[in-house]
Write a protein that holds these residues in place. Structure first.
Motif, PDB file in Angstrom:
ATOM      1  N   VAL A 127      57.338  70.676  40.395  1.00 35.54           N
ATOM      2  CA  VAL A 127      57.496  71.672  41.463  1.00 35.54           C
ATOM      3  C   VAL A 127      58.350  72.840  40.978  1.00 35.54           C
ATOM      4  O   VAL A 127      58.056  74.009  41.262  1.00 35.54           O
ATOM      5  N   ASN A 128      59.396  72.532  40.228  1.00 31.67           N
ATOM      6  CA  ASN A 128      60.232  73.608  39.671  1.00 31.67           C
ATOM      7  C   ASN A 128      59.451  74.450  38.663  1.00 31.67           C
ATOM      8  O   ASN A 128      59.586  75.681  38.630  1.00 31.67           O
ATOM      9  N   ARG A 129      58.643  73.801  37.823  1.00 32.14           N
ATOM     10  CA  ARG A 129      57.828  74.546  36.862  1.00 32.14           C
ATOM     11  C   ARG A 129      56.863  75.481  37.596  1.00 32.14           C
ATOM     12  O   ARG A 129      56.679  76.637  37.211  1.00 32.14           O
ATOM     13  N   TYR A 171      58.441  75.242  50.370  1.00 34.05           N
ATOM     14  CA  TYR A 171      58.369  75.908  49.079  1.00 34.05           C
ATOM     15  C   TYR A 171      57.121  76.778  48.940  1.00 34.05           C
ATOM     16  O   TYR A 171      57.196  77.910  48.479  1.00 34.05           O
ATOM     17  N   PHE A 172      55.963  76.186  49.303  1.00 33.72           N
ATOM     18  CA  PHE A 172      54.681  76.810  49.003  1.00 33.72           C
ATOM     19  C   PHE A 172      53.806  76.918  50.241  1.00 33.72           C
ATOM     20  O   PHE A 172      53.922  76.131  51.174  1.00 33.72           O
ATOM     21  N   GLN A 173      52.898  77.898  50.193  1.00 36.19           N
ATOM     22  CA  GLN A 173      51.874  78.001  51.217  1.00 36.19           C
ATOM     23  C   GLN A 173      50.610  78.600  50.603  1.00 36.19           C
ATOM     24  O   GLN A 173      50.665  79.354  49.629  1.00 36.19           O
ATOM     25  N   CYS A 194      62.050  83.157  47.237  1.00 39.06           N
ATOM     26  CA  CYS A 194      62.486  83.116  45.844  1.00 39.06           C
ATOM     27  C   CYS A 194      63.669  82.163  45.708  1.00 39.06           C
ATOM     28  O   CYS A 194      64.620  82.205  46.495  1.00 39.06           O
ATOM     29  N   ARG A 195      63.612  81.309  44.716  1.00 39.84           N
ATOM     30  CA  ARG A 195      64.689  80.343  44.484  1.00 39.84           C
ATOM     31  C   ARG A 195      65.547  80.872  43.332  1.00 39.84           C
ATOM     32  O   ARG A 195      65.245  80.674  42.168  1.00 39.84           O
TER      33      ARG A 195
END
Length: 421
Positions: A127-129, A171-173, A194-195
């Motif tokens: 997920v981080n990648r 995180y995502f959509q 943005c993280r």
């Protein structure tokens, strides 16, 4: 005093060296690293297709049309014949056509692979990648058809949208936008926010661990250069590279498209983006066409190609396995991947099983075929014993055409290639 310290404003415009000619040479060790995975991606794609069926088997006739979809080097039936340690043909009943299923050994590996994909450390890592890849795009989103080109190399599961991303709704959509290239409505994966804690590149991370460097913007971080034995840069090229290395390092997570596209500083930023992209991949390599497709979408046009050609000490292009593979050189010691990743360990075990030898014979009417390759020793560690070879000139490099070898199995060299900066 360095040029960039005396005239920092000129970084936007200058290109200090333009007439170098760089000859590419073949790196036999990195070619081994690439060729070791010959047909691996295609075999795993077929494996997942078979396991998607409730019966964990499929008729051979239904798999034949998948040759082009999975970019197979030969027909599916011949591929099954070539790898009897992975695929087992059988006939469910006299009235039904021939089917194919996985061998018990392949099923065991699949279950272990699935356990890795289900493990919290791997899920957090992938997920981080993925988040960092989206952050490289500046807009924080990518069309799914481009992202799918990288899912194998990022370590994403085949059905990553339902299997993985549905557990990270913060995180995502999935969104629909007009594709800038053709104006058509296209599905995108978007990073919701943005993280900032992830907006640090591998180069910056290494610098922050150094006792002699206090991390701050604009440091002249130098890229690792690994030239093949016997390869010498011309003196004027070496001097230019040394000056270029001393330019400020701009984070790939910053938007620096305001720099003059032909300036040395812009090229160092382009190399930083490309370096970070390859570092995000579990194998530190991918097909060149994937990288250049992403580069064009991001607005780099042909700058990724130029960066690869200008810096053979950072990037390597292998013409093995029917395509051109872009490799981050510093990630390898000879042909060994230095960073250990659980998913790469599993892939080496699949390779070991693929290469198991079985003599040609008939057993219960089902053909078992003679081995195609030598068994790899210590495959779990990704090690292969090969004779040492002298470095050869890379005689088949044509980045701009994007062509690999013309047939499915052999890599025939042609004329020596010299590239201009």
């Amino acid at each position: 005093m360095e040029l960039w310290r005396r005239f920092p404003h000129r970084l936007l415009l200058i290109r200090s060296f333009v007439d170098a000619r760089i000859k590419w040479v073949r790196d036999p060790y990195l070619d081994i690293a690439v060729e070791r995975e010959k047909n691996l991606k295609e075999i795993l794609s077929l494996k997942n297709q078979i396991l998607s069926s409730p019966s964990k088997s499929l008729p051979l006739s239904s798999l034949s049309p998948l040759k082009s979809h999975f970019n197979l080097p030969t027909s599916t039936s011949k591929l099954f014949q070539n790898y009897p340690s992975i695929f087992s043909p059988f006939q469910p009943s006299p009235s039904l056509p021939l089917h194919v299923k996985l061998t018990p050994q392949a099923m065991t590996l699949h279950k272990e692979e699935l356990a890795i994909h289900n493990s919290p450390p791997h899920r957090n890592d992938v997920v981080n990648r993925l988040a960092k890849l989206l952050m490289l795009t500046k807009a924080g989103r990518l069309p799914l058809h481009i992202l799918d080109k990288f899912k194998f190399y990022l370590g994403l599961p085949t059905n990553y949208i339902t299997f993985l991303l549905s557990d990270y709704p913060d995180y995502f959509q999935i969104c629909e936008y007009k594709n800038p290239s053709d104006g058509k409505e296209t599905l995108f994966l978007e990073l919701i926010s943005c993280r900032n804690e992830l907006a640090i590149s591998e180069m910056e991370k290494r610098a922050s661990f150094s006792d002699s460097v206090k991390l701050k913007k604009g440091l002249p971080l130098r890229f690792s250069m690994k030239l093949p034995n016997g390869f010498d840069l011309e003196k004027k090229v070496k001097n230019w590279v040394d000056t270029w290395q001393d330019l400020p390092y701009i984070s790939p997570y910053e938007n620096s498209f305001h720099l003059g596209p032909n300036s040395d500083q812009a090229e160092k930023w382009t190399v930083a983006v490309l370096h970070e992209l390859l570092w995000l991949l579990v194998s530190k390599k991918t097909e060149g066409k994937n990288v250049f497709c992403l580069g064009e979408y991001l607005g780099f046009e042909n700058r990724f190609k130029k960066a690869v050609m200008h810096f053979p000490g950072i990037f390597y292009v292998s013409n093995k396995i029917r395509t051109q593979t872009l490799v981050l050189k510093e990630a390898y010691r000879k042909d060994f991947l230095m960073e250990k990743h659980p998913l790469m360990g599993m892939r080496f075990r699949y390779i070991h099983l693929m290469n198991k030898s079985e003599k040609f014979r008939k057993r219960d009417g089902v053909p078992v075929f003679r081995r195609k390759r030598k068994v790899m020793s210590n495959a779990d560690k990704g090690e292969v014993i090969k004779e040492d070879k002298n470095v050869e000139e890379n005689k088949d490099l044509n980045l701009l055409s994007g062509s690999g070898s013309k047939d499915g199995f052999d890599d025939e060299p042609s004329k020596a290639q010299v590239m201009d900066i």
